[in-house]
Design a protein around this motif. Structure first.
Motif, PDB file in Angstrom:
ATOM      1  N   ILE A   7      -2.631 -43.093  42.001  1.00  0.00           N
ATOM      2  CA  ILE A   7      -2.857 -41.679  42.302  1.00  0.00           C
ATOM      3  C   ILE A   7      -1.560 -40.889  42.195  1.00  0.00           C
ATOM      4  O   ILE A   7      -1.501 -39.841  41.564  1.00  0.00           O
ATOM      5  CB  ILE A   7      -3.463 -41.520  43.712  1.00  0.00           C
ATOM      6  CG1 ILE A   7      -4.875 -42.079  43.708  1.00  0.00           C
ATOM      7  CG2 ILE A   7      -3.470 -40.070  44.130  1.00  0.00           C
ATOM      8  CD1 ILE A   7      -5.489 -42.170  45.063  1.00  0.00           C
ATOM      9  N   LEU A   8      -0.493 -41.416  42.770  1.00  0.00           N
ATOM     10  CA  LEU A   8       0.753 -40.654  42.801  1.00  0.00           C
ATOM     11  C   LEU A   8       1.362 -40.530  41.416  1.00  0.00           C
ATOM     12  O   LEU A   8       1.930 -39.506  41.079  1.00  0.00           O
ATOM     13  CB  LEU A   8       1.750 -41.316  43.762  1.00  0.00           C
ATOM     14  CG  LEU A   8       1.331 -41.327  45.223  1.00  0.00           C
ATOM     15  CD1 LEU A   8       2.393 -42.008  46.063  1.00  0.00           C
ATOM     16  CD2 LEU A   8       1.105 -39.923  45.726  1.00  0.00           C
ATOM     17  N   MET A   9       1.244 -41.582  40.616  1.00  0.00           N
ATOM     18  CA  MET A   9       1.854 -41.527  39.287  1.00  0.00           C
ATOM     19  C   MET A   9       0.846 -41.153  38.215  1.00  0.00           C
ATOM     20  O   MET A   9       1.022 -41.467  37.045  1.00  0.00           O
ATOM     21  CB  MET A   9       2.516 -42.861  38.949  1.00  0.00           C
ATOM     22  CG  MET A   9       3.764 -43.094  39.760  1.00  0.00           C
ATOM     23  SD  MET A   9       4.638 -44.563  39.266  1.00  0.00           S
ATOM     24  CE  MET A   9       5.587 -43.975  37.905  1.00  0.00           C
ATOM     25  N   LYS A  10      -0.185 -40.463  38.632  1.00  0.00           N
ATOM     26  CA  LYS A  10      -1.274 -40.141  37.707  1.00  0.00           C
ATOM     27  C   LYS A  10      -0.777 -39.440  36.449  1.00  0.00           C
ATOM     28  O   LYS A  10      -1.088 -39.855  35.329  1.00  0.00           O
ATOM     29  CB  LYS A  10      -2.274 -39.254  38.442  1.00  0.00           C
ATOM     30  CG  LYS A  10      -3.489 -38.909  37.656  1.00  0.00           C
ATOM     31  CD  LYS A  10      -4.326 -37.940  38.447  1.00  0.00           C
ATOM     32  CE  LYS A  10      -3.564 -36.651  38.594  1.00  0.00           C
ATOM     33  NZ  LYS A  10      -4.181 -35.726  39.541  1.00  0.00           N
ATOM     34  N   HIS A  11       0.022 -38.403  36.641  1.00  0.00           N
ATOM     35  CA  HIS A  11       0.494 -37.630  35.489  1.00  0.00           C
ATOM     36  C   HIS A  11       1.210 -38.517  34.479  1.00  0.00           C
ATOM     37  O   HIS A  11       0.951 -38.477  33.283  1.00  0.00           O
ATOM     38  CB  HIS A  11       1.459 -36.532  35.955  1.00  0.00           C
ATOM     39  CG  HIS A  11       0.784 -35.389  36.632  1.00  0.00           C
ATOM     40  ND1 HIS A  11       0.484 -35.396  37.960  1.00  0.00           N
ATOM     41  CD2 HIS A  11       0.349 -34.213  36.145  1.00  0.00           C
ATOM     42  CE1 HIS A  11      -0.097 -34.261  38.277  1.00  0.00           C
ATOM     43  NE2 HIS A  11      -0.197 -33.519  37.193  1.00  0.00           N
ATOM     44  N   GLU A  12       2.124 -39.351  35.003  1.00  0.00           N
ATOM     45  CA  GLU A  12       2.924 -40.190  34.124  1.00  0.00           C
ATOM     46  C   GLU A  12       2.048 -41.203  33.418  1.00  0.00           C
ATOM     47  O   GLU A  12       2.214 -41.465  32.218  1.00  0.00           O
ATOM     48  CB  GLU A  12       4.005 -40.899  34.938  1.00  0.00           C
ATOM     49  CG  GLU A  12       5.122 -40.003  35.447  1.00  0.00           C
ATOM     50  CD  GLU A  12       4.711 -39.142  36.631  1.00  0.00           C
ATOM     51  OE1 GLU A  12       3.613 -39.395  37.187  1.00  0.00           O
ATOM     52  OE2 GLU A  12       5.456 -38.230  36.992  1.00  0.00           O
ATOM     53  N   LEU A  13       1.085 -41.778  34.175  1.00  0.00           N
ATOM     54  CA  LEU A  13       0.258 -42.825  33.585  1.00  0.00           C
ATOM     55  C   LEU A  13      -0.599 -42.272  32.453  1.00  0.00           C
ATOM     56  O   LEU A  13      -0.741 -42.917  31.409  1.00  0.00           O
ATOM     57  CB  LEU A  13      -0.621 -43.453  34.668  1.00  0.00           C
ATOM     58  CG  LEU A  13       0.173 -44.305  35.658  1.00  0.00           C
ATOM     59  CD1 LEU A  13      -0.698 -44.754  36.816  1.00  0.00           C
ATOM     60  CD2 LEU A  13       0.777 -45.510  34.952  1.00  0.00           C
ATOM     61  N   ILE A  14      -1.139 -41.075  32.669  1.00  0.00           N
ATOM     62  CA  ILE A  14      -1.985 -40.501  31.613  1.00  0.00           C
ATOM     63  C   ILE A  14      -1.180 -40.313  30.331  1.00  0.00           C
ATOM     64  O   ILE A  14      -1.627 -40.685  29.242  1.00  0.00           O
ATOM     65  CB  ILE A  14      -2.582 -39.160  32.071  1.00  0.00           C
ATOM     66  CG1 ILE A  14      -3.550 -39.382  33.223  1.00  0.00           C
ATOM     67  CG2 ILE A  14      -3.313 -38.493  30.913  1.00  0.00           C
ATOM     68  CD1 ILE A  14      -4.088 -38.116  33.816  1.00  0.00           C
ATOM     69  N   ILE A  15       0.023 -39.761  30.493  1.00  0.00           N
ATOM     70  CA  ILE A  15       0.851 -39.530  29.311  1.00  0.00           C
ATOM     71  C   ILE A  15       1.167 -40.857  28.621  1.00  0.00           C
ATOM     72  O   ILE A  15       1.092 -40.983  27.392  1.00  0.00           O
ATOM     73  CB  ILE A  15       2.173 -38.820  29.702  1.00  0.00           C
ATOM     74  CG1 ILE A  15       1.880 -37.443  30.270  1.00  0.00           C
ATOM     75  CG2 ILE A  15       3.100 -38.705  28.502  1.00  0.00           C
ATOM     76  CD1 ILE A  15       1.358 -36.466  29.269  1.00  0.00           C
ATOM     77  N   THR A  16       1.485 -41.882  29.429  1.00  0.00           N
ATOM     78  CA  THR A  16       1.792 -43.185  28.849  1.00  0.00           C
ATOM     79  C   THR A  16       0.595 -43.708  28.058  1.00  0.00           C
ATOM     80  O   THR A  16       0.748 -44.224  26.943  1.00  0.00           O
ATOM     81  CB  THR A  16       2.148 -44.181  29.969  1.00  0.00           C
ATOM     82  OG1 THR A  16       2.986 -43.528  30.897  1.00  0.00           O
ATOM     83  CG2 THR A  16       2.844 -45.380  29.400  1.00  0.00           C
ATOM     84  N   VAL A  17      -0.569 -43.561  28.633  1.00  0.00           N
ATOM     85  CA  VAL A  17      -1.771 -44.037  27.942  1.00  0.00           C
ATOM     86  C   VAL A  17      -1.933 -43.309  26.605  1.00  0.00           C
ATOM     87  O   VAL A  17      -2.210 -43.925  25.567  1.00  0.00           O
ATOM     88  CB  VAL A  17      -3.023 -43.833  28.829  1.00  0.00           C
ATOM     89  CG1 VAL A  17      -4.293 -44.052  28.015  1.00  0.00           C
ATOM     90  CG2 VAL A  17      -2.980 -44.777  30.007  1.00  0.00           C
ATOM     91  N   PHE A 114       8.613 -35.527  33.478  1.00  0.00           N
ATOM     92  CA  PHE A 114       7.813 -35.810  34.673  1.00  0.00           C
ATOM     93  C   PHE A 114       8.581 -36.705  35.636  1.00  0.00           C
ATOM     94  O   PHE A 114       8.630 -36.450  36.842  1.00  0.00           O
ATOM     95  CB  PHE A 114       6.491 -36.479  34.282  1.00  0.00           C
ATOM     96  CG  PHE A 114       5.468 -35.521  33.761  1.00  0.00           C
ATOM     97  CD1 PHE A 114       5.737 -34.167  33.674  1.00  0.00           C
ATOM     98  CD2 PHE A 114       4.209 -35.962  33.367  1.00  0.00           C
ATOM     99  CE1 PHE A 114       4.790 -33.285  33.198  1.00  0.00           C
ATOM    100  CE2 PHE A 114       3.261 -35.081  32.896  1.00  0.00           C
ATOM    101  CZ  PHE A 114       3.546 -33.749  32.810  1.00  0.00           C
ATOM    102  N   PHE A 115       9.200 -37.746  35.083  1.00  0.00           N
ATOM    103  CA  PHE A 115       9.973 -38.634  35.957  1.00  0.00           C
ATOM    104  C   PHE A 115      11.140 -37.900  36.584  1.00  0.00           C
ATOM    105  O   PHE A 115      11.473 -38.094  37.748  1.00  0.00           O
ATOM    106  CB  PHE A 115      10.470 -39.848  35.169  1.00  0.00           C
ATOM    107  CG  PHE A 115       9.440 -40.930  35.057  1.00  0.00           C
ATOM    108  CD1 PHE A 115       8.916 -41.518  36.200  1.00  0.00           C
ATOM    109  CD2 PHE A 115       8.976 -41.356  33.827  1.00  0.00           C
ATOM    110  CE1 PHE A 115       7.946 -42.507  36.110  1.00  0.00           C
ATOM    111  CE2 PHE A 115       8.006 -42.350  33.734  1.00  0.00           C
ATOM    112  CZ  PHE A 115       7.492 -42.924  34.871  1.00  0.00           C
ATOM    113  N   MET A 116      11.742 -37.040  35.772  1.00  0.00           N
ATOM    114  CA  MET A 116      12.892 -36.298  36.265  1.00  0.00           C
ATOM    115  C   MET A 116      12.508 -35.404  37.437  1.00  0.00           C
ATOM    116  O   MET A 116      13.196 -35.347  38.456  1.00  0.00           O
ATOM    117  CB  MET A 116      13.424 -35.468  35.108  1.00  0.00           C
ATOM    118  CG  MET A 116      14.640 -34.676  35.362  1.00  0.00           C
ATOM    119  SD  MET A 116      15.261 -34.091  33.782  1.00  0.00           S
ATOM    120  CE  MET A 116      14.149 -32.763  33.419  1.00  0.00           C
ATOM    121  N   ILE A 117      11.375 -34.697  37.274  1.00  0.00           N
ATOM    122  CA  ILE A 117      10.944 -33.795  38.341  1.00  0.00           C
ATOM    123  C   ILE A 117      10.601 -34.570  39.596  1.00  0.00           C
ATOM    124  O   ILE A 117      10.859 -34.137  40.718  1.00  0.00           O
ATOM    125  CB  ILE A 117       9.728 -32.977  37.875  1.00  0.00           C
ATOM    126  CG1 ILE A 117      10.123 -32.067  36.741  1.00  0.00           C
ATOM    127  CG2 ILE A 117       9.163 -32.164  39.006  1.00  0.00           C
ATOM    128  CD1 ILE A 117       8.953 -31.354  36.153  1.00  0.00           C
TER     129      ILE A 117
END
Lengths: 469, 492
Positions: A7-17, A114-117
């Protein structure tokens, strides 16, 4: 714990996918450019929509990674900008042979941002920053046949490496001085001793490079001019926006005890930046260089807002970046289209533009007015709140300088408007048909420019998430 | 009546205009929109009168208050008093007249009327705002249409004048902004927040020290709009390059935005600082009056004549405000309305002449009374009103300003009043000289290749021009013959 992670890393995971999907597609299939573009834009839209649901605050990996509603909002703004940039570059990418690679690089930089923010730790922040800037150099080189494009890439990578070096030096000093790299623990150790100030100056210089604050702006114009328009708009809006988000949170949390020191520094830097950006923008004939310098001036105005260092400061910064996404991308959208279809990029090429392309002219005009800060566009509200925030600490000298500089910036934006509407041209840009995706992007931008300002709710929402001291 | 209608109606008109096809539809739409505004303005006047006669004691009537940006305590707050209603009426009159005068506009006529309608929306919004943020918003909304109107449809050095005007007005706004920010952060409401609300600020009494710092910013900022010396240089260039309707609007209404702003700032927001600085205001106003009058004497172009005389006339507005006596302030408001009508009429007449003769040089024209009696008569009325002939509005307004000014017993003020009075003689010189040459004497039209024969090319005014001029003349006469309704409206 595992559920939290998703849930917390949702944004990053979607982009990775999405990145891996594109990689697999590149290897395993031979989709046409057109269907690839449809697919990517669809995925980016889904990504944007997914960003709004099911968010919750929290942290992971010993505060390495943290998220809260404001960070989520910032990520969503960047996702929105990514979607718009992607839609706009459709007509350019359609003829390009490396569409998948372009998107892979683009999304890698987004992932880095995203990681930076979300970083709660200086090293994490550094890794994110590098991830977001190295692929950019490759992107700047994406007009493969053009020498200027490779020149831009070279300049970008060298200056960016230099900035990273300064940042790393700063980080090492901070670590030496405080014994920690975690943001939340650092604040209590910072007290403004010379070592701290030195470390801060190095960090500031590093940040300054990324958002092209004068005197660290020298790479900007050349890179903007040489890179493809899509990359230029990405650099000027998304890339800068993400660094600004981090910058303000580092300033307001980690370096809070040194507020008096950095206040004076920002004062000087913002005045320098506004003046330099404005004065150089007047002289530019290439519209991309022009937008480069005008964006430098905009950064100066943002710095004025940051000096306010209250809740108003954060809120007006995030609000302004949102508006800036709409207005600058609207301007770049028109420029990108004209450049992709006719190859013309000079300010003088836009003379008589209204006669042949009234719709595009109005879009560009509205965008320029928003950048200049003229009501009823959103830019007016953005600038008003930024300067109001700057005045909050009682520094009326600074906002007087800034307000008077608005006149200069007004002049050069109006110069373009004058060319579009008033000047005669023997060879105006021919009538262009606007393809579907860029048209959609323009509609989003113009709607954003009008709605974001006039509807007070947007600002209220951002303000409710913001912090300051 | 809902005051927001005054903003919504022009907005809708402007949006509908975008979907109109062909010159006929566009003109009809623009005109009907403007006429509806005029009707609305009269309804407003009527209802206001009723409320006042039934004894409604509020400072502002028909208030509407919506929270716009909660964290900053910014409201969309509108309301009117007599002064605003006078200005709204003026705007409505000039808008209708302006649209009628540009009836035969051919070049990009949809865009032309669109911008003109937006301009009127900005003016209405400005006059009804009771929140400084909304006020500032509408002040700036009105800048861009002016730039485009002058730049695209203007004559002579249009692009240069448009740019000069836009930049100077923007500079004015920048000063106003600093003033507003200063006011905002020096207000402390009971809730602990700051406020932009005019009425609240008036009651909160900003510290005198702060007033002294921020008054010059706000006053000079608004002053740029109303040709405060030495920020008047945009006026001659802007007015003379603008197309007729835009000149009418600029001189008739836009310059009044500044006057109205100065008035509100000086009387409502920062009265202490206004007293403190009143000597300087008077000085600048007197310079503007005299300098404007003498500069007008040297002009050979009819539009420049009217533009420079506007500088002089707007000096009276600032003089009245600077005197700060009740009568003088009332005179200033009357002068704003009167000058708005008069100068619009003057520009309309000049525009009509120019359309037919293609020259505005006094030296090249003569004896036009013989071929264009109606236009010539309009021209004479406007000129006489400008030099302050009793029975027309200019006289009433100027006399009120002088009487109010004389109530100040200080030597400096007396001197300024006498000097300002004396300038009327100069006004008479330039007006009578120009009129004598253009209207009377042997028939003459030079420099344009048009032979001075009565006929198609030198036709008299068309129906649209007659109505436009008629409307403005009615306004001028209504104030000139029966000024009491206006004074009552303002003082109530």
């Amino acid at each position: 714990m595992a559920g939290d992670f998703f849930i917390l890393m949702k944004h990053e995971l979607i982009i990775t996918v999405i990145i891996f999907t594109l990689l697999l597609l590149k290897i395993g299939s031979d989709l046409s450019n057109k269907s690839l573009l449809n697919l990517v834009n669809g995925l980016l839209l889904l990504n944007l929509a997914a960003g709004f649901i099911g968010n919750q605050p929290g942290m992971l990996f010993n505060e390495m990674f943290l998220t809260n509603p404001l960070i989520v909002l910032e990520k969503n703004i960047l996702s929105l900008g990514t979607l718009i940039v992607s839609l706009q570059s459709a007509s350019w990418l359609k003829q390009h042979e490396h569409v998948a690679e372009f998107y892979i690089l683009l999304l890698c930089t987004l992932l880095g941002m995203f990681f930076m923010i979300s970083a709660g730790n200086l090293l994490m922040f550094y890794v994110g920053l590098e991830l977001s800037s190295i692929p950019l150099a490759a992107m700047a080189n994406f007009d493969l046949g053009k020498r200027k494009s490779s020149e831009a890439a070279m300049k970008f990578i060298i200056s960016s490496a230099f900035a990273s070096g300064l940042l790393l030096f700063g980080i090492s000093l901070v670590y030496g001085a405080t014994g920690t790299l975690t943001f939340s623990e650092m604040a209590s150790h910072i007290n403004g001793s010379p070592l701290h100030i030195f470390a801060f100056v190095l960090l500031l210089a590093g940040f300054g490079f990324k958002i092209s604050v004068v005197p660290f702006h020298l790479w900007t114009a050349d890179v903007y001019e040489g890179a493809p328009v899509a990359v230029t708009s990405w650099l000027s809006v998304i890339s800068k926006g993400s660094v600004l988000f981090v910058f303000i949170s580092v300033l307001y949390t980690v370096f809070k005890p040194m507020a008096a020191t950095w206040y004076n520094m920002l004062f000087v830097l913002s005045v320098l930046t506004i003046f330099t950006g404005n004065l150089f923008a007047i002289r530019q004939n290439n519209i991309k260089r022009f937008l480069a310098f005008s964006s430098i001036a905009q950064i100066g105005f943002i710095l004025v807002g940051i000096t306010g260092s209250s809740q108003l400061g954060t809120a007006s910064l995030v609000y302004f970046v949102l508006i800036y996404v709409f207005s600058n991308l609207a301007a770049f959208g028109v420029v990108a289209l004209v450049s992709a279809l006719t190859g013309r990029e000079q300010v003088s090429d836009y003379k008589g533009f209204y006669k042949t392309n009234p719709v595009l002219s109005w879009v560009l005009t509205i965008a320029l007015f928003s950048l200049a800060g003229v009501p009823p566009t959103a830019g007016f509200f953005g600038k008003f709140f930024l300067l109001l925030s700057g005045a909050g600490k009682g520094n009326y000298v600074l906002i007087t300088i800034a307000a008077l500089n608005m006149i200069i910036s007004f002049y050069y934006y109006l110069r373009i408007v004058k060319a579009i509407f008033m000047d005669a041209n023997e060879q105006p840009i021919e009538r262009l048909t606007i393809p579907g995706y860029p048209k959609l992007a323009m509609i989003i931008c113009v709607a954003g420019i009008i709605v974001t300002g006039l509807v007070g709710y947007v600002y209220d929402y951002i303000h409710s998430l913001s912090f300051g001291f | 009546m809902s005051l927001s209608l005054l903003i919504i109606l022009p907005l809708i008109t402007a949006l509908v205009l975008l979907f109109c096809n062909g010159a006929k539809q566009v003109r009809a739409m623009a005109l009907s929109g403007a006429v509806m505004q005029l009707v609305l303005a009269f309804i407003l006047l009527f209802e206001y009168w009723q409320q006042r006669t039934t004894g409604n004691p509020g400072i502002m009537l028909f208030e509407e208050d919506h929270l716009w940006f909660t964290p900053l305590n910014i409201h969309y707050h509108v309301g009117v008093d007599g002064i605003s209603i006078a200005m709204i009426l003026l705007t409505a009159f000039v808008t209708v007249a302006g649209i009628l005068v540009s009836w035969s506009m051919e070049k990009l006529n949809k865009e032309f009327f669109f911008l003109l309608t937006l301009l009127s929306m900005g003016a209405y919004g400005f006059f009804i705002s009771l929140d400084l943020f909304t006020l500032f918003f509408f002040l700036e909304v009105a800048v861009i249409p002016k730039f485009l109107l002058i730049g695209i449809w203007g004559s002579g050095r249009a692009a240069y004048s448009a740019m000069k005007l836009a930049l100077m007005l923007m500079g004015g706004s920048a000063l106003v902004f600093v003033g507003l920010a200063g006011i905002y952060f020096n207000t402390q409401t009971t809730g602990g927040t700051h406020t932009f609300d005019l009425l609240q600020i008036a009651q909160l009494h900003i510290p005198v020290e702060a007033q002294k710092i921020f008054f010059p910013f706000a006053f000079a900022g608004f002053g740029v709009f109303t040709a405060l010396f030495p920020f008047h240089t945009w006026v001659p260039d802007g007015h003379s390059s603008a197309p007729t309707a835009a000149s009418m609007f600029l001189a008739g209404i836009s310059m009044k935005l500044g006057g109205y702003g100065c008035l509100r700032v000086a009387t409502l927001l920062m009265p202490d600082a206004a007293h403190y600085y009143s000597g300087i205001i008077i000085l600048l106003a007197t310079i503007a009056i005299i300098y404007g009058a003498f500069a007008t004497m040297m002009q050979t172009d009819l539009k420049y004549i009217n533009a420079y005389s506007s500088v002089s006339h707007c000096g009276f507005v600032l003089l009245g405000i600077g005197m700060l006596t009740k009568t003088a302030v009332m005179g200033a408001v009357m002068q704003m309305v009167s000058h708005g009508l008069m100068t619009a009429l003057f520009f309309a007449a000049i525009g009509m002449l120019y359309d037919r003769t293609h020259t505005r040089q006094v030296a090249q024209l003569g004896g036009l009374l013989k071929v264009m009696p109606f236009i010539a008569a309009v021209f004479v009325i406007a000129g006489l009103c400008s030099l302050g002939l009793p029975g027309l509005s200019g006289f009433v307004a100027e006399v009120t300003v002088f009487m109010g000014a004389w109530q100040n017993a200080d030597t400096l003020y007396r001197l300024a009043t006498i000097l300002a009075c004396a300038s009327i003689v100069v006004t008479a010189v330039y007006i009578l000289r120009a009129m004598g040459k253009v209207i009377m004497g042997p028939l003459q039209v030079e420099g344009s290749g048009i032979t001075a024969q009565p006929g198609a090319l030198l036709a008299d005014a068309g129906w649209n021009e007659k109505i436009a001029a008629g409307l403005l003349i009615i306004g001028i006469l209504a104030i000139g013959i029966a000024p009491f309704w206006l004074t009552e409206l303002i003082t109530k």
